[in-house]
Design a protein around this motif. Structure first.
Motif, short mmCIF file in Angstrom:
data_model
loop_
_atom_site.label_atom_id
_atom_site.label_comp_id
_atom_site.label_asym_id
_atom_site.label_seq_id
_atom_site.Cartn_x
_atom_site.Cartn_y
_atom_site.Cartn_z
N ILE A 96 2.87 -45.16 35.66
CA ILE A 96 3.96 -45.57 34.78
C ILE A 96 5.24 -45.61 35.62
CG2 ILE A 96 5.36 -44.97 32.76
CD1 ILE A 96 2.93 -43.60 31.59
N GLY A 97 5.85 -46.77 35.71
CA GLY A 97 7.03 -46.89 36.56
C GLY A 97 6.67 -46.58 38.00
N THR A 98 7.43 -45.68 38.62
CA THR A 98 7.18 -45.32 40.01
C THR A 98 6.28 -44.10 40.15
OG1 THR A 98 9.17 -43.93 40.07
CG2 THR A 98 9.42 -46.24 40.70
N GLN A 99 5.78 -43.57 39.04
CA GLN A 99 5.06 -42.31 39.06
C GLN A 99 3.59 -42.48 38.73
OE1 GLN A 99 6.84 -39.82 40.23
NE2 GLN A 99 8.68 -41.09 40.17
N ILE A 100 2.76 -41.62 39.33
CA ILE A 100 1.32 -41.62 39.04
C ILE A 100 0.93 -40.22 38.56
CG2 ILE A 100 -1.00 -41.88 39.97
CD1 ILE A 100 0.05 -43.87 41.94
N PHE A 101 0.40 -40.16 37.34
CA PHE A 101 -0.06 -38.92 36.75
C PHE A 101 -1.59 -38.90 36.77
CE2 PHE A 101 3.96 -40.10 34.86
CZ PHE A 101 4.69 -38.93 34.87
N GLN A 102 -2.15 -37.72 36.88
CA GLN A 102 -3.61 -37.58 36.83
C GLN A 102 -4.00 -36.68 35.67
OE1 GLN A 102 -5.61 -35.33 39.99
NE2 GLN A 102 -7.16 -36.94 40.11
N LEU A 103 -5.02 -37.09 34.93
CA LEU A 103 -5.51 -36.26 33.83
C LEU A 103 -6.42 -35.19 34.41
CD1 LEU A 103 -5.59 -35.91 30.70
CD2 LEU A 103 -7.76 -37.17 30.79
N VAL A 104 -6.09 -33.93 34.12
CA VAL A 104 -6.91 -32.82 34.60
C VAL A 104 -7.27 -31.95 33.40
CG1 VAL A 104 -5.88 -32.82 36.90
CG2 VAL A 104 -4.89 -31.38 35.11
N SER A 113 22.45 -41.69 39.17
CA SER A 113 23.13 -42.95 39.39
C SER A 113 22.35 -43.86 40.32
CB SER A 113 24.53 -42.71 39.97
OG SER A 113 24.43 -42.05 41.22
N MET A 114 21.07 -43.57 40.53
CA MET A 114 20.21 -44.43 41.33
C MET A 114 20.21 -45.83 40.75
SD MET A 114 16.10 -44.26 41.65
CE MET A 114 16.07 -42.66 42.41
N THR A 115 20.35 -46.85 41.59
CA THR A 115 20.35 -48.21 41.11
C THR A 115 18.93 -48.67 40.83
OG1 THR A 115 20.11 -49.17 43.32
CG2 THR A 115 22.36 -48.69 42.57
N SER A 116 18.82 -49.73 40.02
CA SER A 116 17.49 -50.27 39.74
C SER A 116 16.85 -50.78 41.02
CB SER A 116 17.61 -51.40 38.72
OG SER A 116 18.43 -52.45 39.21
N PHE A 117 17.66 -51.26 41.96
CA PHE A 117 17.10 -51.76 43.20
C PHE A 117 16.48 -50.64 44.02
CE2 PHE A 117 17.62 -53.46 47.63
CZ PHE A 117 16.60 -54.39 47.53
N GLU A 118 17.11 -49.46 44.03
CA GLU A 118 16.53 -48.33 44.74
C GLU A 118 15.16 -47.97 44.16
OE1 GLU A 118 20.00 -45.47 46.41
OE2 GLU A 118 20.01 -45.76 44.24
N LEU A 119 15.04 -48.06 42.84
CA LEU A 119 13.75 -47.79 42.21
C LEU A 119 12.73 -48.86 42.58
CD1 LEU A 119 15.05 -46.78 38.70
CD2 LEU A 119 13.85 -45.28 40.27
N LEU A 120 13.17 -50.11 42.59
CA LEU A 120 12.25 -51.20 42.91
C LEU A 120 11.75 -51.11 44.35
CD1 LEU A 120 13.97 -54.27 41.21
CD2 LEU A 120 11.76 -53.28 40.62
N LEU A 167 12.32 -48.72 35.46
CA LEU A 167 11.09 -49.50 35.30
C LEU A 167 10.28 -49.05 34.10
CD1 LEU A 167 9.91 -49.69 39.02
CD2 LEU A 167 11.18 -51.40 37.71
N VAL A 168 10.73 -48.00 33.44
CA VAL A 168 10.03 -47.45 32.28
C VAL A 168 10.78 -47.85 31.02
CG1 VAL A 168 9.31 -45.32 31.13
CG2 VAL A 168 9.16 -45.50 33.62
N SER A 169 10.06 -48.38 30.02
CA SER A 169 10.66 -48.77 28.75
C SER A 169 10.98 -47.53 27.91
CB SER A 169 9.70 -49.69 27.98
OG SER A 169 9.40 -50.85 28.72
N ARG A 170 11.82 -47.73 26.88
CA ARG A 170 12.21 -46.59 26.03
C ARG A 170 10.99 -45.97 25.37
NH1 ARG A 170 17.36 -45.62 25.26
NH2 ARG A 170 16.88 -44.39 23.41
#
Length: 283
Positions: free
Chosen positions: A83-91, A143-150, A36-39
């Motif tokens: 971003i994608g499946t992840q959430i980052f926090q600015l500290v 080897s996680m599929t895109s569907f698993e990420l979705l 889900l993340v672009s290059r």
């Protein structure tokens, strides 16, 4: 030490001064192997006193504090970047900023718990699930599929009540699965996961399309719908009265075994027919 850091659960990453890219590309400062993340997904512009975030026209977009990002904006301490499946926090960091140097380790989500981990690891240090690491041209990836990420992202959207976004994300993939030839379908475990998301979409959107999809896909995959899922369908179809009788009857016709489990399933399916819209049953 840097003045600012990105925090992902228990991990904190120093942000050196300068322009820092985030994406799947090997040249990125923060590399995330997530389909889900672009290059080149986004970038940070870090100074001693500020951090600016900009989405670089990524396919799936970025969010700050749950709002889509348009253009560049200044992050505040405590802001959350999605971003994608992840959430980052600015500290806040501590000490003297350092110049940009080597890129960070190659990261990817665990195929089970979806938390970021180093791509070289074959077992998730958090949940202990093996990752089926494969060597590819760009280095080790999962080897996680895109569907698993979705699935993980779709679940999150549904949990937040963002049903339209969840449907836009999961809908095309679910429809694609149901359009496959029988010999090209995934394994029963993935079929079950797909059906669960179909039930969740049906419950959240109240759309007949997803009730029809559930029974059509289960019939195509020759999948016995589990008792717990039938319980969910009973509650939702009682409330929504979908026009899904034809699809349900077609699936019911495939349940021809005489074992106890099949007989019980057939009775449960027959009961569900009562909750279908009358016009769909020829009434």
């Amino acid at each position: 030490m840097a003045n600012f850091r990105l925090k992902l659960r228990e991990t904190e990453l120093d942000l050196p001064n300068g322009e820092l890219t985030i994406g799947r590309g090997t040249e990125c400062f923060l590399r995330i192997n997530d389909e889900l993340v672009s290059r080149r997904h986004a970038r940070l512009l870090v100074t001693p006193n500020s951090v600016f975030f900009e989405d670089l026209g990524s396919r799936n977009g970025s969010r700050v504090n749950s709002s889509p990002v348009a253009g560049s904006l200044e992050l505040k301490i405590g802001d959350e970047v999605e971003i994608g499946t992840q959430i980052f926090q600015l500290v806040r960091g501590a000490g003297r900023p350092r110049p940009p140097s080597a890129t960070t380790p190659n990261l990817r989500p665990c195929r089970s718990c979806k938390r970021l981990m180093e791509a070289r690891l074959q077992v998730c240090p958090l949940c202990g699930v093996g990752q089926r690491v494969e060597e590819r041209e760009e280095g080790p990836t999962c080897s996680m599929t895109s569907f698993e990420l979705l699935l993980g992202v779709g679940d999150k959207m549904l949990a937040l009540g963002r049903n339209d976004e969840a449907e836009k994300m999961l809908g095309p993939r679910l429809r694609e699965l149901a359009s496959r030839a029988p010999g090209d379908l995934p394994g029963q475990a993935e079929v079950s996961e797909a059906l669960r998301r179909g039930v969740r979409l049906a419950a959240s959107t109240k759309r007949t399309e997803w009730y029809v999809w559930i029974f059509d896909f289960a019939r195509l995959a020759e999948h016995p719908i589990e008792e717990a899922m039938l319980d969910e369908l009973h509650a939702h179809m009682l409330a929504h009265k979908p026009a899904a009788g034809a699809a349900l009857q077609a699936y019911l016709d495939t349940q021809t075994g005489d074992d106890d489990a099949t007989v019980l399933r057939r009775r449960r399916l027959e009961a569900l027919l009562r909750f279908c819209h009358r016009t769909d049953l020829g009434g």
